[in-house]
Design an enzyme around this catalytic site. Structure first.
Site, mmCIF file in Angstrom:
data_model
loop_
_atom_site.group_PDB
_atom_site.id
_atom_site.type_symbol
_atom_site.label_atom_id
_atom_site.label_comp_id
_atom_site.label_asym_id
_atom_site.label_seq_id
_atom_site.Cartn_x
_atom_site.Cartn_y
_atom_site.Cartn_z
ATOM 1 N N SER A 1 0.748 -1.346 -0.123
ATOM 2 C CA SER A 1 -0.019 0.107 -0.095
ATOM 3 C C SER A 1 0.717 1.353 0.013
ATOM 4 O O SER A 1 0.498 2.135 -0.440
ATOM 5 C CB SER A 1 -1.003 0.006 1.496
ATOM 6 O OG SER A 1 -0.259 -0.149 2.382
ATOM 7 N N ASP B 1 -3.415 6.529 11.605
ATOM 8 C CA ASP B 1 -2.408 6.340 10.463
ATOM 9 C C ASP B 1 -1.165 6.766 10.427
ATOM 10 O O ASP B 1 -0.991 7.956 10.108
ATOM 11 C CB ASP B 1 -2.947 6.055 9.005
ATOM 12 C CG ASP B 1 -2.256 5.683 8.049
ATOM 13 O OD1 ASP B 1 -0.987 5.157 8.260
ATOM 14 O OD2 ASP B 1 -2.540 5.496 6.781
ATOM 15 N N HIS C 1 1.293 5.638 6.449
ATOM 16 C CA HIS C 1 1.103 5.863 5.086
ATOM 17 C C HIS C 1 1.222 7.620 5.120
ATOM 18 O O HIS C 1 1.567 8.075 6.140
ATOM 19 C CB HIS C 1 -0.083 5.775 4.416
ATOM 20 C CG HIS C 1 -0.602 4.366 4.417
ATOM 21 N ND1 HIS C 1 -1.090 3.719 5.357
ATOM 22 C CD2 HIS C 1 -0.107 3.316 3.173
ATOM 23 C CE1 HIS C 1 -1.310 2.248 5.039
ATOM 24 N NE2 HIS C 1 -0.681 2.106 3.581
#
Length: 553
Positions: A273, A524, A527
């Protein structure tokens, strides 16, 4: 009064005629000499500049081009500067005599909008700015004094006009964009040349008010989880930092130049990802100059840029090695089996069609899996039958082995001749725990300073194993492909401010602050926000590709 007879006229007429001819001839000679003087140097270019707005070093563009004037070399000399492109820092020697009717503010200060000031076009002011009697304008002077890439950069024919606040009746001023006071931060323009041997991975982050390469609302492929501004993140200054190598400047990404460099070629992002994060960043940057055609399918995302026949590809491969859910020996079905010595055939079958491949992996080695090497179970992560069996390798060792296997497979493929860029392990910034044990990056609004950097032991060892695996695989290379390590781990260890944190969704009721018990909200810290620091990865990719392709040529 004495009358003149008709017979006397012929004698007077020639004298009068000769007088008239002499007068007219003298006037004609005077006008011819005056005209010659007016169009000669140094006054000639002044007059032409006064009437046409161009000097002898410029040509009048035969087609409308947003008020751009053209040099003899064919380069467009831009009277307007896009706010997304920082202006050149012009030295005092270059602040005189812009013959296209615009000049840079000599103070280097202004309203911070990167706009231009129009000079009053008078013969007196123009003649004062002439540098020599040869009529060489600023175009030629800049060619001699600035790095080659600075001059060529002015060839952008599609520079948009400034924002709607521009008033053609008011003077506007060219300024160098406001940058951090550090001397190293003063030349962040894409125009700066990069030394071929310059180390891109040691330097510092410097504040740059030029702003990001795109807006969060200007890219339709941006994954919502990375749309920090769209998800309500209140601060925005994390977008205003640029990476500055110690020995050179990393050029700002030029989407048009990149597409031209990649004409007829394919760039593939392969991995997890985080690879998707980087691929979407690349698309968002390129989207600002051309909307691509989606030609993807379930196996492969593909975006085609028609102007240069460039393809941007993404293939999902969470570990980059062969995996299967089927039972193997004493490992039951349902648990992912990773064959560490075999690359993922899901992307290997396509690599001969790729000119550049960017690999991303590492974080999935924290997830449950079984490790198989030489057709034998040698270890596992979050799975092991019992203590009676000896585990030979852990997830960290498994990662290093996988990297060696992938590089070996690509470096020995008989038909692969592309450029492989291994982006090093992307650091996360969970503090006080892991992603599922209360780790947090809440409240980080600027890059970490030297004394603020929190060492991440897992990141450091994963990076070490990755570099070791890469070097081992590189020694086995037999084909004509190229292998490069893009070592961003240390660089991005300082960017704890660049993650979504609690701003992972547009839910207006989401929790974004610590509770009364001090517990942080779910977030998060792996990312990267878009736009944000992740865009620097693609500036580095651009520079690596440029160096490689220029070298081949």
């Amino acid at each position: 009064m004495k009358s003149v007879s008709f017979k006397e006229w012929p004698k007077a007429y020639p004298k009068a005629l000769l007088s008239i001819i002499a007068s007219v001839g003298g006037l004609a000679i005077f006008l011819l000499l005056a005209s010659t003087l007016l169009v000669s140097q140094p006054f000639g270019s002044t007059i032409r500049g006064y009437f046409y707005g161009v000097s002898n070093s410029r040509k009048i563009d035969s087609e409308p081009s947003l008020n751009n004037s053209v040099s003899d070399s064919g380069h467009i000399l831009q009277p307007f500067v896009d706010r997304e492109k920082p202006n050149l820092t012009i030295s005092a020697d270059h602040q005189n005599g812009a013959n296209d009717g615009f000049k840079r503010d000599e103070s280097g200060e202004g309203d911070g909008k990167g706009t231009l000031t129009e000079r009053n076009h008078s013969p007196q002011s123009e003649s004062k700015n002439e540098k020599s009697d040869s009529g060489q304008g600023e175009s030629e002077n800049l060619t001699d004094k600035l790095p080659r890439s600075e001059v060529e950069e002015s060839g952008d024919k599609n520079t948009p006009l400034p924002d709607s606040s521009f008033d053609s009746n008011k003077p506007v001023v060219v300024v160098t964009e406001s940058v951090d006071s550090s001397a190293a931060a003063t030349n962040l323009s894409q125009h700066n040349a990069v030394e071929e041997d310059c180390d891109l991975y040691h330097g510092k982050w410097v504040h740059d008010t030029t702003g990001p390469l795109y807006r969060n609302d200007s890219c339709p492929v941006l994954t919502q989880m990375q749309n920090c501004q769209g998800n309500g993140r209140p601060d925005k200054d994390y977008e205003n930092w640029r990476w500055k190598p110690s020995q050179c400047d990393l050029p700002r990404f030029d989407a048009k130049k990149f597409l031209e460099l990649m004409r007829g070629k394919t760039l593939a992002f392969i991995g997890d990802s985080v690879a998707r994060n980087q691929m979407e960043s690349m698309l968002c940057i390129l989207w600002q100059v051309e909307v691509p055609k989606n030609r993807g399918n379930k196996k492969m995302q593909r975006y085609y840029f028609r102007s240069t026949s460039t393809m941007i590809v993404r293939i999902w491969s969470s570990w980059l090695v062969h995996q299967t859910p089927e039972p193997f020996d004493y490992a039951p079905a349902g648990v992912t089996k990773l064959h560490l010595d075999a690359p993922d055939e899901g992307f290997m079958e396509y690599i001969t069609g790729f000119d550049v491949v960017v690999l991303s992996s590492g974080h999935w080695f924290a997830k449950q899996s079984v490790y198989i090497l030489n057709n034998e179970i040698v270890g596992g992560q979050l799975w092991w039958p019992d203590k009676s069996r000896h585990m030979k390798i852990n997830n960290i060792e498994a990662f290093g082995i996988s990297v060696e296997s992938i590089i070996t497979a690509m470096g020995t493929h008989p038909n692969y001749t592309g450029l492989t860029i291994v982006r090093s392990f992307s650091p996360d910034h969970y503090e006080g725990g892991a992603w599922n044990t209360g780790g947090s990056c809440t409240g980080k609004e600027r890059p970490a300073q030297e004394g603020e950097l929190v060492e991440n032991g897992f990141t450091n060892i994963m990076h070490e194993k990755q570099v070791t695996g890469f070097n081992r695989g590189l020694k086995k290379k037999t084909n004509k492909s190229k292998m490069k390590m893009m070592d961003i781990t240390e660089v991005f260890s300082y960017r704890h401010d660049g993650h979504p944190g609690p701003y992972r969704s547009p839910d207006p009721n989401k929790i974004t602050k610590r509770g009364p018990d001090g517990k942080p909200p779910p977030q998060d810290c792996l990312h990267w926000c878009m736009p944000g620091p992740v865009d620097t990865w693609n500036e580095l990719v651009f520079e690596i590709i440029r160096r490689e392709f220029n070298g081949r040529q």
